[in-house]
Design an enzyme around this catalytic site. Structure first.
Site, mmCIF file in Angstrom:
data_model
loop_
_atom_site.group_PDB
_atom_site.id
_atom_site.type_symbol
_atom_site.label_atom_id
_atom_site.label_comp_id
_atom_site.label_asym_id
_atom_site.label_seq_id
_atom_site.Cartn_x
_atom_site.Cartn_y
_atom_site.Cartn_z
ATOM 1 N N TYR A 100 0.811 -1.216 0.000
ATOM 2 C CA TYR A 100 0.000 0.000 0.000
ATOM 3 C C TYR A 100 0.846 1.269 0.000
ATOM 4 O O TYR A 100 0.701 2.116 -0.902
ATOM 5 C CB TYR A 100 -0.987 -0.001 1.174
ATOM 6 N N LYS B 49 1.193 4.064 -3.100
ATOM 7 C CA LYS B 49 0.814 5.471 -2.948
ATOM 8 C C LYS B 49 1.991 6.388 -3.277
ATOM 9 O O LYS B 49 1.805 7.470 -3.871
ATOM 10 C CB LYS B 49 0.316 5.738 -1.532
#
Length: 365
Positions: A156, A160
């Site tokens: 994650y 990002k």
């Protein structure tokens, strides 16, 4: 012609999600030059079309990884807010799926902006593009220029960081029609507020344990939290600034902040969950580390037969034990941001929603 007839068309990806709902509310209440809001989401909520203004709200089902869908929904858009994201720090989602949504989806957004001649893009990033890292390096009262040992281990935060880089590097790109694309990125710290699923998850944990909440994060640990309504307000101000002062805001990243107190995640959540009489049980940190290791081991053992992904694992515990707070006025200096809601309002609005949890639990049964 009125502002409503000549007003702006906004597109919000992830528009039916947690932050998307707050973005819709703030836009309807605070953006005067507004004609239409398009909500693009894989899981739609048709009731979001219902409101008491003459702004048209269009809810469209679609997948951010499908370029044709992104291209079609963004035709005629003036301002693109890209808030769609797949958040996972519990190993619930395969890495290739996270990258498809967060990285490929962002690439699709940039391409659609170029092809459709869209000039303004605000990206919802995350503090996790910076940290906290699993090495335990604290980031206390830091700003956008504070040096930090950025070290990502989970898909994650990696995704990002890649997506934010794509967005910021796209600033100044020529779009169809001859104009330039202006972009900026907003990095919320831990968002909270109405409709925050993680708050519900913590409540359910307390119910399952008979009202006992086991906590062991060091008391001196502190994290930055920011109310979703203030994050939405910052998006609106950033979008305005991109239109009016693109040379200042374009290509910049901003932490999202407000007046919410710095506390550990555990202590902050208990401000709201204590209303249910939950009792805190302090356990030695070494016990939590053992449980986190055990959960990771069981996840690996059970992976062939089931998806065992509890909230506690070694990554989430490392993040919870590492202080990460911001102290910055960059958004104030660049586009006159100050919180739309003060801490008392944030607390009251969130508590009012949290107080509905027992009623929802009864309906579910």
């Amino acid at each position: 012609m009125s502002d409503r007839e000549t007003g702006l068309v906004y597109l919000i990806t992830g528009g039916c999600g947690f932050l998307g709902r707050h973005l819709l509310q703030v836009l309807l209440e605070k953006e005067d030059k507004l004609r239409e809001i398009r909500l693009f989401d894989k899981h739609i909520d048709p009731t979001l079309r219902e409101h008491n203004t003459d702004v048209q709200v269009v809810v469209t089902a679609g997948d951010i990884t499908d370029y044709a869908s992104v291209l079609e929904v963004s035709r005629g858009v003036d301002v693109f807010i890209h808030a769609a994201s797949l958040v996972d720090v519990w190993h619930r989602v395969p890495e290739h799926v996270i990258n498809a949504v967060n990285v490929q989806g962002t690439e699709n957004v940039i391409k659609a902006c170029v092809e459709n001649g869209i000039q303004y893009l605000v990206y919802t990033s995350s503090m996790e593009v910076v940290g906290p890292n699993v090495k335990g390096d604290s980031f206390v009262r830091g700003n956008e220029d504070t040096p930090y040992n950025v070290y990502h281990t989970m898909p994650y935060p990696k995704s990002k960081a890649k997506a934010e880089k794509i967005v910021l590097e796209a600033n100044g790109t020529k779009v169809n029609g001859g104009a330039c694309l202006h972009t900026c990125s907003l990095r919320p710290t831990g968002i909270y507020g109405e409709q925050h699923q993680l708050m519900k998850d913590f409540y359910q944990n307390g119910v399952r344990t008979g009202g006992w909440l086991f906590q062991g994060v060091p008391s001196e640990t502190e994290h930055g939290r920011v109310y979703a309504g203030n994050v939405a307000w910052m998006h609106l101000l950033a979008a305005r600034a991109l239109r009016e002062h693109p040379d200042t805001v374009g290509g910049e990243a901003y932490f999202c902040y407000d007046d919410s107190p710095y506390k550990s995640y555990e202590d902050f959540n208990m401000q709201f969950l204590s209303a249910f009489g939950f009792r805190e049980v302090r356990v030695p940190l070494i016990v939590l580390w053992f449980l986190a290791f055990f959960n990771d081991l069981m996840r690996w053992i059970l992976k062939p037969v089931c998806n065992y992904t509890p909230l506690l694992n070694r990554y989430t515990l490392a993040v919870a034990c590492t202080s990460f707070t911001v102290c910055t006025d960059k958004a104030l200096r660049h586009f006159q941001y100050s919180p739309l809601y003060d801490w008392d309002q944030c607390r009251m609005r969130t508590q009012k929603w949290v107080d509905t949890f027992p009623l929802e639990s009864k309906k579910a049964t």
